[in-house]
Scaffold this active site. Structure first.
Site, PDB file in Angstrom:
ATOM      1  N   TYR A 101       0.823  -1.220   0.000  1.00 43.83           N
ATOM      2  CA  TYR A 101       0.000   0.000   0.000  1.00 43.83           C
ATOM      3  C   TYR A 101       0.856   1.268   0.000  1.00 43.83           C
ATOM      4  CZ  TYR A 101      -4.066  -2.915   1.107  1.00 43.83           C
ATOM      5  OH  TYR A 101      -5.061  -3.850   1.077  1.00 43.83           O
ATOM      6  N   ASP A 146      -5.208  -7.090   5.594  1.00 37.89           N
ATOM      7  CA  ASP A 146      -6.452  -6.401   5.244  1.00 37.89           C
ATOM      8  C   ASP A 146      -7.526  -7.428   4.904  1.00 37.89           C
ATOM      9  OD1 ASP A 146      -8.277  -4.512   4.525  1.00 37.89           O
ATOM     10  OD2 ASP A 146      -7.163  -3.712   2.827  1.00 37.89           O
ATOM     11  N   LYS A 178       3.706 -15.214   1.597  1.00 37.78           N
ATOM     12  CA  LYS A 178       3.649 -15.903   0.299  1.00 37.78           C
ATOM     13  C   LYS A 178       5.096 -16.158  -0.126  1.00 37.78           C
ATOM     14  CE  LYS A 178       1.205 -17.377  -3.257  1.00 37.78           C
ATOM     15  NZ  LYS A 178       0.438 -18.626  -3.165  1.00 37.78           N
ATOM     16  N   ASP A 191      -2.714 -18.174   0.787  1.00 36.21           N
ATOM     17  CA  ASP A 191      -3.854 -18.878   0.177  1.00 36.21           C
ATOM     18  C   ASP A 191      -4.334 -19.992   1.101  1.00 36.21           C
ATOM     19  OD1 ASP A 191      -1.323 -19.832  -0.354  1.00 36.21           O
ATOM     20  OD2 ASP A 191      -1.788 -20.597  -2.341  1.00 36.21           O
ATOM     21  N   ASP A 226     -10.663  -9.242   7.646  1.00 33.38           N
ATOM     22  CA  ASP A 226     -12.089  -9.180   7.311  1.00 33.38           C
ATOM     23  C   ASP A 226     -12.700 -10.573   7.260  1.00 33.38           C
ATOM     24  OD1 ASP A 226     -12.305  -6.472   7.226  1.00 33.38           O
ATOM     25  OD2 ASP A 226     -12.857  -6.325   5.116  1.00 33.38           O
TER      26      ASP A 226
END
Ligand code: NAD
Length: 377
Positions: A159, A266, A210, A242, A270
């Site tokens: 970001y 992020d 990852k 994943d 959620d």
């Protein structure tokens, strides 16, 4: 004249011993001005019981700040926040400001607050409350007992990494670029927050990355692993993002504390939040190395129900409890508030977002009254 000299000795002692805290309130937009007073009332009530007092100063952020000053984060707001012991934010945003240029949008104020206070760690608990288990879309046996803390890196990663932007290539084609980058110091500081959080919880830390594809993730994994030497009492595991997404839905009870970068955090926070099925119940904390942290509900400003006395104030109230525990070191007062939330749910009080058959539908004000009654008991 010395007014105090006429006061009884025990009264003077009370004031001498009472711990004082400065709290900045940022109600923001939508339901914010409805739910912040509920949390303030709860803090004031436990303050009297546990012998501390808070002075509250309200400042502008988001759409309310745009309307009043033209800026979503006026300089004055940041200054007031920096001078306080902790910041309690509700939420920003609403239809009215959706079409403004990005730099004038309410969200820009929120990002500016995080950057201005250097809040690099975002702590988001996802706890299934027994009273609300049927609010989850997953099976009872999958979610019963879930108690996860997601520790998300908040000020680095893709970001913020440079270069970023939409560029024109030599062939005249457009190319969008973001850069996922972490330095060792950025990884180390969030990893230490996560290890310390795990120590206070179930002693298990799962680092999500990852590393099979991304170099930045390999560095992340190497650093988190190296730091485990300083936290021998924490059991460390690693998952690719994943797989972590799958495991969160398949068997969420295996997780205690999760640490991950900005983008993965992020998304996963959620997903973890939705295990509980009730966005109006989820608190969060954003912390820096020193200076005040920001305590806020996970939900947004809910403009669709703003001003109608329909908002669930409990995520804000539980954020206040996090603030008492992490920022003000008042764990007993925090536990008292959390227990009062359980009591009102046990008594069957529900706002619309968590309503189910056989329970009592109440508005924000009635929920507040029930909470304060439980706190006074
Ligand atoms: P939202 O969380 O505001 O609302 C989603 C749904 O959940 C709505 O139906 C809303 O009524 C309901 N809801 C949310 N909180 C509730 C509560 N406490 N009690 C009862 N019902 C509740 O998300 P959204 O609709 O995507 O966004 C609305 C605005 O909030 C947007 O402007 C968005 O940018 C902003 N937003 C702000 C934050 C923040 O301040 N941290 C976070 C998310 C969204």
């Amino acid at each position: 004249m010395l007014v105090g000299s006429s006061l009884p000795f025990h009264f003077l002692m009370y004031f001498a011993m009472t711990q004082q805290y400065r709290i900045t309130l940022l109600p923001g937009d939508g339901i914010g001005p409805e739910i912040i007073p509920v949390a303030v009332a709860a803090i004031e009530t436990v303050g009297k019981q546990f012998d501390f007092a808070c002075s509250f100063e309200t400042a502008l952020i988001g759409g309310a700040a745009i309307d009043a000053t033209g800026s979503p984060l006026p300089d004055e707001t940041l200054t007031i926040c920096k001078q306080s012991d902790a910041v309690m934010l509700a939420a920003i945003g609403g239809y009215k400001w959706d079409n403004l240029p990005r730099e004038q949008r309410p969200e820009t104020g929120l990002l500016g607050l995080r950057a201005g206070l250097e809040l690099f760690a975002n702590l988001r608990p996802a706890t299934i409350l027994p009273q609300l288990i049927d609010a989850s879309t997953l099976k009872r046996e999958v979610v019963e007992g879930v108690d996860i803390m997601v520790v998300r890196e908040l000020t680095g990663g893709v970001y913020f990494g440079q270069p970023k932007g939409i560029f024109t290539t030599e062939t005249g084609e457009q190319r969008g670029v973001n850069t996922m980058a972490y330095t060792t110091s950025e990884i180390d500081r969030i990893a230490r927050v996560a290890y310390e959080t795990a120590q206070k919880r179930g002693g298990k830390l799962c680092s999500v990355d990852k590393a099979n594809v991304l170099d930045v993730s390999q560095l992340w994994r190497d650093r988190v692993t190296a730091l485990n030497a300083d936290y021998g009492d924490v059991e460390l595991s690693h998952l690719y993002v994943d797989n972590a997404a799958m495991q969160l839905i398949r068997a969420p009870k295996q997780f205690d504390t999760i640490v991950t970068g900005n983008l993965f955090g992020d998304i996963l926070s959620d997903a973890a939040a939705m295990l509980t099925g009730s966005i109006g119940m989820l608190p969060s904390a954003s912390l820096g190395a020193d200076g005040p942290g920001v305590y806020e509900p996970v939900h947004g400003s809910a403009p669709d129900i703003a001003g109608q006395d329909k908002a669930n104030p409990l995520a804000q109230v539980l954020s206040a409890a996090m603030m008492l525990r992490y920022a003000l070191n008042q764990p007993a007062a925090a536990s008292k508030i959390e227990a009062a939330v359980m009591t009102v749910l046990d008594r069957g009080f529900r706002t619309g977002d968590i309503m189910s058959e056989g329970q009592t539908l109440v508005g924000c004000k009635a929920m507040s009254d029930a909470l304060l009654e439980a706190l006074e008991a």
